[in-house]
Design a protein around this motif. Structure first.
Motif, short mmCIF file in Angstrom:
data_model
loop_
_atom_site.label_atom_id
_atom_site.label_comp_id
_atom_site.label_asym_id
_atom_site.label_seq_id
_atom_site.Cartn_x
_atom_site.Cartn_y
_atom_site.Cartn_z
N GLY A 37 8.90 -1.54 -3.86
CA GLY A 37 8.25 -1.98 -4.91
C GLY A 37 7.34 -1.06 -5.52
N ASP A 38 6.41 -1.68 -6.39
CA ASP A 38 5.24 -0.86 -7.20
C ASP A 38 3.90 -0.97 -6.18
OD1 ASP A 38 3.56 0.49 -8.83
OD2 ASP A 38 3.43 -1.03 -10.27
N HIS A 39 3.58 0.35 -5.72
CA HIS A 39 2.54 0.42 -4.88
C HIS A 39 1.30 0.01 -5.54
CE1 HIS A 39 3.74 2.90 -1.19
NE2 HIS A 39 4.73 2.05 -1.86
N THR A 40 0.94 0.43 -6.78
CA THR A 40 -0.24 0.14 -7.60
C THR A 40 -0.25 -1.48 -7.91
OG1 THR A 40 0.30 2.05 -9.16
CG2 THR A 40 -1.31 0.41 -10.01
N PHE A 41 0.93 -2.03 -7.79
CA PHE A 41 0.78 -3.48 -7.89
C PHE A 41 0.09 -4.22 -6.77
CE2 PHE A 41 2.85 -7.58 -7.38
CZ PHE A 41 2.38 -8.37 -8.36
N LYS A 97 -1.70 -2.76 -4.58
CA LYS A 97 -3.11 -2.12 -4.50
C LYS A 97 -3.88 -3.20 -5.33
CE LYS A 97 -2.79 2.67 -3.38
NZ LYS A 97 -3.14 3.91 -3.93
N ASN A 98 -3.55 -3.41 -6.40
CA ASN A 98 -4.35 -4.32 -7.46
C ASN A 98 -4.23 -5.62 -6.93
OD1 ASN A 98 -4.75 -2.13 -9.13
ND2 ASN A 98 -2.97 -2.61 -10.52
N ALA A 138 -7.94 -7.46 -5.92
CA ALA A 138 -8.02 -9.06 -6.54
C ALA A 138 -8.46 -9.77 -5.34
CB ALA A 138 -7.07 -9.43 -7.19
N LEU A 139 -7.82 -9.79 -4.20
CA LEU A 139 -8.17 -10.85 -3.04
C LEU A 139 -9.63 -10.49 -2.52
CD1 LEU A 139 -4.63 -10.85 -1.42
CD2 LEU A 139 -5.89 -12.73 -1.85
N ASN A 140 -9.96 -9.22 -2.37
CA ASN A 140 -10.96 -8.67 -1.79
C ASN A 140 -12.29 -9.27 -2.88
OD1 ASN A 140 -9.99 -7.74 0.15
ND2 ASN A 140 -10.17 -5.56 -0.57
N ASP A 141 -12.21 -9.01 -4.46
CA ASP A 141 -12.99 -9.34 -5.23
C ASP A 141 -13.27 -10.94 -5.28
OD1 ASP A 141 -13.05 -6.77 -6.07
OD2 ASP A 141 -11.84 -6.90 -7.89
N ASN A 142 -12.14 -11.64 -4.86
CA ASN A 142 -12.29 -12.98 -4.53
C ASN A 142 -12.88 -13.43 -3.21
OD1 ASN A 142 -11.35 -15.07 -6.92
ND2 ASN A 142 -10.15 -13.24 -7.00
N ARG A 143 -13.36 -12.41 -2.57
CA ARG A 143 -13.79 -12.54 -1.12
C ARG A 143 -12.65 -13.34 -0.10
NH1 ARG A 143 -18.62 -10.73 0.01
NH2 ARG A 143 -19.73 -10.29 -1.84
N ILE A 146 1.42 2.24 5.62
CA ILE A 146 -0.05 1.27 5.69
C ILE A 146 -1.08 2.08 4.81
CG2 ILE A 146 -1.68 0.81 7.36
CD1 ILE A 146 0.50 -1.30 7.13
N THR A 147 -1.19 3.31 4.81
CA THR A 147 -2.25 4.04 4.48
C THR A 147 -2.63 3.90 2.95
OG1 THR A 147 -1.91 5.75 6.01
CG2 THR A 147 -3.10 6.56 3.90
N PRO A 148 -1.68 3.76 2.04
CA PRO A 148 -1.90 3.40 0.69
C PRO A 148 -2.95 2.13 0.42
CG PRO A 148 0.09 4.10 0.59
CD PRO A 148 -0.40 3.83 2.16
N TYR A 149 -2.61 1.13 1.65
CA TYR A 149 -3.09 -0.31 1.40
C TYR A 149 -4.30 -0.35 2.22
CZ TYR A 149 1.59 -1.09 -0.32
OH TYR A 149 2.91 -1.13 -1.13
N SER A 150 -4.54 0.43 3.27
CA SER A 150 -5.78 0.24 3.95
C SER A 150 -6.75 0.89 3.16
CB SER A 150 -5.71 1.06 5.31
OG SER A 150 -5.18 2.28 5.39
N SER A 151 -6.66 2.10 2.36
CA SER A 151 -7.41 2.64 1.43
C SER A 151 -7.91 2.11 0.49
CB SER A 151 -6.91 4.22 1.19
OG SER A 151 -5.68 3.99 0.57
#
Length: 397
Positions: free
Chosen positions: A52-56, A58-59, A63-68, A97-102
């Protein structure tokens, strides 16, 4: 089913997932990745992060983090573990894993098949090989499974059984066999995760004090403090005699512990701006502090460029002609708005201890030991860390 042929509906459903999971504070749904949904080629494109789309994704994490909401990425299954002794397999997992952990990935959901595989050292594999320092999560449905999970280094266990009391007793027995260092690491990671889920400011938390009773909590604070930028080696401040230090403090309350230590190293004048009484951060005429060295503190403030652009421009303009150090307690995303001429110190929470630590780093009594855990922009990337020399004795009073 309609979402499989309509990107907008799919995005709307994903947004609804995020809102639902924010109630729990942790995302256990399939909204990031779950093989159960791979029932056709269409769903494979929609849910399989490998194709799939890595950018999708990441976003979505952001968004989850912004919603704590802690996001537990589910990527490790039996198909991967069967090749775990292969170097190429480990490299492949690391790259995935790296793109998501970063991007701020806060947890990884590990399949129970990995926990039961005695050939893999879970703690060493994730911490030292994959360099992942977030929460490790799994599900268990037996007391034996719980013992294996804890012994293997799992931080958070989801119990699929109604006999919760039995599992709690078993958890106590297992954790007693762990070293105190490993116990402390796990406790600290879970407590910081709980803090991140709590949207209330620290100053309003009734139950904050017990956190400080966790052994080695102060070591955790020091290990996560990062000097992100040190423009022209501004820090540590060494020549302090008759130097005009000005402290501009923005937050819900004065930083008394920090100011106490600062007063031992140098004289200064402070302006405190209470963020609870104003929706905008105050600025003033730069001519007031023509020859001053400016220390700016942001305490639990999330900068919004729609309303805080004047403040950011004020700080950046000031740093062009004056020496400016920014101390940011809280959201590291604040740092992306400031020019490279602003020296930046990042602390992820404010406590009396981190206030004291910040003052010591400014004046040479301590050095930031942490690294930036996420990519913020092209210049502020994961792993960023700057060390400074120790030039003073550290005050312990």
């Amino acid at each position: 089913l309609a979402a499989s042929d309509n990107d907008q509906i799919k995005r709307n459903l994903e947004s609804q997932f995020i809102l639902q999971q924010s109630v729990l504070g942790i995302n256990f749904s399939a909204s990031i990745y779950n093989q159960d949904y791979l029932i056709s080629a269409d769903w494979d494109d929609a849910y399989d992060f490998k194709n799939g789309d890595h950018t999708f994704y990441k976003n979505r994490i952001q968004a989850l983090n912004d919603n704590r909401t802690i996001s537990a990425l589910k990527v490790f299954d039996q198909a991967i573990i069967s090749e775990i002794d292969s170097t190429s397999s480990i490299d492949s997992i690391y790259q995935r894993i790296t793109p998501y952990s970063s991007s701020g990935l806060s947890a990884i959901h590990i399949d129970s098949s990995i926990i039961n595989n005695s050939t893999l050292d879970i703690r060493n594999f994730f911490q030292n090989i994959l360099r992942f320092s977030g929460l490790l999560v799994t599900e268990v449905n037996s007391l034996v499974g719980l013992s294996k999970a804890v012994e293997q280094g799992i931080d958070l266990v989801v119990v699929n059984d109604n006999a919760i009391a039995e599992y709690q007793n078993k958890m106590g027995e297992v954790t007693e066999r762990l070293t105190s260092r490993i116990q402390n690491q796990t406790h600290q990671k879970v407590l910081l995760a709980k803090y991140w889920m709590n949207s209330d400011p620290i100053s309003e938390q009734v139950d904050y004090d017990p956190w400080m009773a966790i052994p080695a909590a102060q070591d955790l604070d020091e290990g996560s403090t990062v000097l992100v930028n040190n423009y022209r080696e501004l820090l540590p401040f060494t020549a302090t005699y008759k130097r005009d230090f000005r402290l501009l403090s923005y937050g819900p309350e004065p930083l008394d512990s920090m100011e106490y230590i600062m007063g031992k190293f140098a004289g200064y004048k402070r302006n405190f701006y209470n963020s609870q009484f104003s929706t905008e951060l105050n600025t003033f005429n730069l001519a007031r502090y023509r020859f001053a060295t400016i220390i700016i503190t942001l305490d639990g403030i999330d900068l919004d460029m729609q309303k805080d652009s004047s403040f950011v421009r004020f700080v950046n303009d000031m740093s062009n002609t004056r020496k400016v150090a920014l101390v940011n307690f809280g959201n590291p995303k604040n740092l992306v708005h400031f020019d490279s001429t602003v020296t930046q110190l990042q602390l992820f929470r404010r406590t009396p201890h981190t206030e004291v630590l910040a003052a010591h780093i400014l004046f040479g009594g301590a050095s930031g030991k942490g690294q930036l855990p996420v990519d913020l922009n092209r210049s502020l990337v994961s792993g960023t860390a700057i060390s400074t020399p120790l030039t003073r004795w550290r005050s312990v009073s």
